[in-house]
Design a protein around this motif. Sequence first.
Motif, PDB file in Angstrom:
ATOM      1  N   VAL A 318       0.853  -1.175   0.000  1.00 29.21           N
ATOM      2  CA  VAL A 318       0.000   0.000   0.000  1.00 29.21           C
ATOM      3  C   VAL A 318       0.894   1.231   0.000  1.00 29.21           C
ATOM      4  O   VAL A 318       1.912   1.270   0.699  1.00 29.21           O
ATOM      5  CB  VAL A 318      -0.929  -0.008   1.240  1.00 29.21           C
ATOM      6  N   GLY A 325      -4.585   9.996   1.247  1.00 26.31           N
ATOM      7  CA  GLY A 325      -5.188   8.759   0.768  1.00 26.31           C
ATOM      8  C   GLY A 325      -4.110   7.728   0.478  1.00 26.31           C
ATOM      9  O   GLY A 325      -2.936   8.059   0.304  1.00 26.31           O
ATOM     10  N   LYS A 326      -4.540   6.475   0.487  1.00 20.26           N
ATOM     11  CA  LYS A 326      -3.597   5.399   0.212  1.00 20.26           C
ATOM     12  C   LYS A 326      -4.069   4.643  -1.013  1.00 20.26           C
ATOM     13  O   LYS A 326      -5.254   4.572  -1.272  1.00 20.26           O
ATOM     14  CB  LYS A 326      -3.577   4.424   1.394  1.00 20.26           C
ATOM     15  N   ARG A 327      -3.114   4.085  -1.747  1.00 17.65           N
ATOM     16  CA  ARG A 327      -3.541   3.265  -2.863  1.00 17.65           C
ATOM     17  C   ARG A 327      -2.846   1.920  -2.839  1.00 17.65           C
ATOM     18  O   ARG A 327      -1.770   1.776  -2.243  1.00 17.65           O
ATOM     19  CB  ARG A 327      -3.330   4.007  -4.183  1.00 17.65           C
ATOM     20  N   ILE A 328      -3.470   0.928  -3.431  1.00 19.20           N
ATOM     21  CA  ILE A 328      -2.867  -0.394  -3.471  1.00 19.20           C
ATOM     22  C   ILE A 328      -1.925  -0.456  -4.653  1.00 19.20           C
ATOM     23  O   ILE A 328      -2.239   0.049  -5.716  1.00 19.20           O
ATOM     24  CB  ILE A 328      -3.917  -1.489  -3.692  1.00 19.20           C
ATOM     25  N   THR A 330      -0.315  -3.025  -7.075  1.00 17.58           N
ATOM     26  CA  THR A 330      -0.376  -4.425  -7.482  1.00 17.58           C
ATOM     27  C   THR A 330       0.819  -4.730  -8.373  1.00 17.58           C
ATOM     28  O   THR A 330       1.409  -3.829  -8.940  1.00 17.58           O
ATOM     29  CB  THR A 330      -1.653  -4.694  -8.284  1.00 17.58           C
TER      30      THR A 330
END
Lengths: 341, 753
Positions: A318, A325-328, A330
């Motif tokens: 993450v 804000g946080k983002r994943i 991948t």
Amino acid sequence: MDKKQYKFDKINLGHGSGGIMTRELLDGIIFKTFDNPYLNQKHDGSIVKIKGEVAISTDSFVVSPIFFKGGNIGELAVNGTVNDVAMCGAIPKYLSLAFIVEEGLGANEFIEIVETIKVTSDKCGVKIITGDTKVVERGKGDKIFINTTGFGEVHPKAEISSDRIKEGDKIIVSGYIAQHGMAIMSQREGLEFESTIESDTTNLNFIIESLLNNFGNKIKLLRDPTRGGLASTLSEIATDTNNGILIHENKIPLERQVAAACEILGLDPLYVANEGVFVAIIDKDVETEVIDLMKKDSKGLNAICIGQITNDHRGKVVMQSGIGGKRIVTPLIGEHLPRIC
Amino acid sequence: MQTVKIVISGQVQGVGFRPFVFNLAEMLDVNGTVSNNEEGVIIFAQASKEIVDSFYKALLKEAPILSKIDKHYITEVNHKKFKDFKIIPSENASGLNLQLTPDFGICDKCKNEINDPKNARYNYPFTTCVHCGPRWAITKTFPFERHHTSIDEFKMCQACENEYSDPRNRRFHSQTNSCGECGIQLKLIDNESELVSTNNALIFNTIHRLLIEESIIAIKNTSGFLLCCDARNDNVVRKLRQKKNRPEKPFALLYPSVEKLKTHFSINLDIEKELTAVERPIVIIPTSIKNKTPIASSVAPGLNQLGVMLPNSPLLQLLANEIDFPIVATSGNISGSPVLSDNLEALELLGSIADYFLLHNLKIEHPQDDSVIKVSNNSNERVLFRRSRGFAPNYYAPKIENKKNVMAMGAHLKSTISYMPNDYIYISQYLGHLDNYGVYERFGKESSSFMNIFQQKPAVVLVDKHPSYQSTLFGKELAESIGAEFQEIQHHKAHFASILAEHSLFTSPKEILGVVWDGTGFGNDHQIWGGEFFKYHNGKMQRIAHFDYYDWLAGDKMAKEPRLSLFSLVDEVASIMTKKFNPKETKIYKELKKKNKLKTSSVGRLFDAVASLLDICDINTYEGEAAIKLENHVLGYDLKKCNSYASVFGNDHLSANAIINGVQSDIDSGIEKPQIICNFLFTLAKLIIDVANHNGIKSIACSGGVFQNTVLLDMLKEIAGNEYELFFNRNLSPNDENISLGQIMYYLNGVDS
Ligand SMILES: [Fe+3]
Ligand SMILES: [Mg+2]
Ligand SMILES: [Zn+2]
Ligand SMILES: [Zn+2]
């Protein structure tokens, strides 16, 4: 060696026949360049000395263009494998070297690549100890493919193992990311940016060796984020070890020009390949010392801690975004496809 | 004497059904019991045959206003003699097979009570009754009983208990019952956690003052946080924009009353009906016909429309009582993150945005954004833009044979989850953009919550074909971890299936034309689809036409920069391009275009290109900006004055290039922007009819984000007249929120298999 002296302009099928022409190619270019006692044994293979545990890594190099800003395929072939051996916590000693040459490759280009390999392997302190050269018909290859296998002695203080990673461990990146991928892409696609982006290809074995000398088993994992970029490497670590990884976007070392190039192309630098960067997961106690030491080495001038191992979101990476804000993050899955509807 | 067992299913729990049954039984002198069980409401009734008959009839006919009955049966049983009629506790809820209950806006009676100085609930901001109040927002499990909700943390006082057990009281068996004595506590603090007030009687007056003094206030409503400020004050609205990092995206407004709203804007009856409906959504109203309004221009910059809502909870009603002006009421979150509902989290994340926090101590289990609805100007077609509070988690689907427990993970940008563990389909509230980790977490929570409520795990997990949708990856992991079957369904086929489901068209004897137009979806040929025509007949869905492919450039960036869509569709030497790209960019994108392999048929991107060509929007500052602004330029249209840009289907080609060329030549001949946009929309509407005609199909179903354009809908309806039957998404948004339902329906109806 004076390139002009070589009597063929281009490599042709005869050079791979195994006959006189092959011999001429080997004697005239390969042995002449790499002149060392192991190779001079001229056996089918080499007999070498190595102490204790051995780290072995192999890699094939297929890059287009073969000459790019900041290096060529030969330099990649040495650094790539040397780095992989180093990431095992080992000191690289020997390399095997195999070429698959497409008929029609200019002899001068071939010679330049071989010479680069020589210079690079000397820089890395590794010896080329065995090799092979094949020539394939036009269209069956892409100018030149190189395979190298590296052999190294495992550092006595090294204890590299993903099992040892635990919450709180720090994630260190050694320098600017995405340089190699952007250099290749801009050259291949004919894209021009303000100034030329150069590949970061370099050998990381000495900086790794000095980290292991100084911090031993406090260095828990070493990885070089090549294909798939930093995102894919970190995702693999998170999934394989079932740990959470939290990184901070504004800590990711990114050179302004590369950032701008990624922005304009809609690329995420986290997914762009690197050839001279490594990720170290280290005990949090030694964070400052590790970074101080790295910054003293030309290969680690921009070393920085980008995040840590967490108990949250196990198996996932993450990223705390710069604007909140946080983002994943991948791993790269196939090619980049737009997702916004 | 006869004894019967009656089972009534549907949305029958948490809506005052058992008290209603009790009172009816008392009135008709029926003995027996009523309880909630896994199928709904179960009644044992004992009386003479005639009385039992009229009891049964009355049950169905006079059921509480919020209930929705969709199944009921009666059987005669043997039972010992009942002495009276009782409400008895719920049976265990395994194998739950009934509708859940959505949140309901405050009812008139409760509103009167909180406004009445003589009433015990005067100024109590959490006043509810069997006819109103939060339900899904506070649901931990089911059946809907107090101890299955988060309000169970509050023990009813004696007065509340008395109401609860008095059959003649409106709060008889009202599970959310509470009052100022025993209930939820409000407190107003500043962003340094300094207490300002806990007095229900004064707090809203204080907020009124703070609003006037240019404060930004985070208000915890019963479904999640709202960020509020005085909508008349340009300074504070700009401050909120800057702090929220939201430069242009319009803010929704809370109006104190519909009367006040009408003094600012003319609204028609359909709009008023939507505004005051029990779901109390945000309704997007046209603002071109306005009286003098004091609203700051920064509320909805450059738009002729505005999202407005009325108070949906007693808390907002009490605030409304104090203010006589509209306030900004936008989801309390940081950009891209899900709406917040936890006090500590809100203080941490909104602390740098809000000056004050109005908090309470009721735990919100299912945070929901406000739902959004728009009504088209000409034909009053109602389009759902966001389905959330008030609608979630129920979905009224036509009956379908289902022997497998199925969960569908939806899309990526406007994610929802659909679940069918029994005879019903449940669709989560809009969850948001799955790139965001907070949204992803909530996505996971809603998925587990569905499994927990129904105590079942899906046997089949359905996902989009896009390999890197976060929902696809999640679904894959879920299926692996529980050993479920796993299937990928193409994006646009799922869109089409959602409409076929909404209108029960799967078994239609007629051929149906599916027109699925959106921004992006991963196609079966690994290209980016978005301008698709399908034919559905006899369980087969066939792609029969699509917009000619054009270049998709620069990944997700193309969706953010309408000028890139234009770049893809016009010759880059065109003079307009030099205004939009510097020479360096032009050179780079030209190279990209030359070597590009990824193609698209997207109509969404065509809208972008037109918006850019008309200098309306080159770079989006929020999702969908170009399309919204394009639509906004049209204040009205006359079909007779509209021209189509191409008989595009003449040679079996649907050419986005031809349309762009048409727009360009209109620009060159000096035609006004609004008319050009009308011509563009007319071209698209006519194209749909042309394709239908070409294929001899009279039934047309339209889905995909493009159909949020209400002018396009109006035109299409006008052109279709009575000759063609048109279907649009009805209880779902046409955008990707409908993908999860489409996936389930595609699968369960065995389409293409
Ligand atoms: Fe879509
Ligand atoms: Mg490698
Ligand atoms: Zn009420
Ligand atoms: Zn009470």
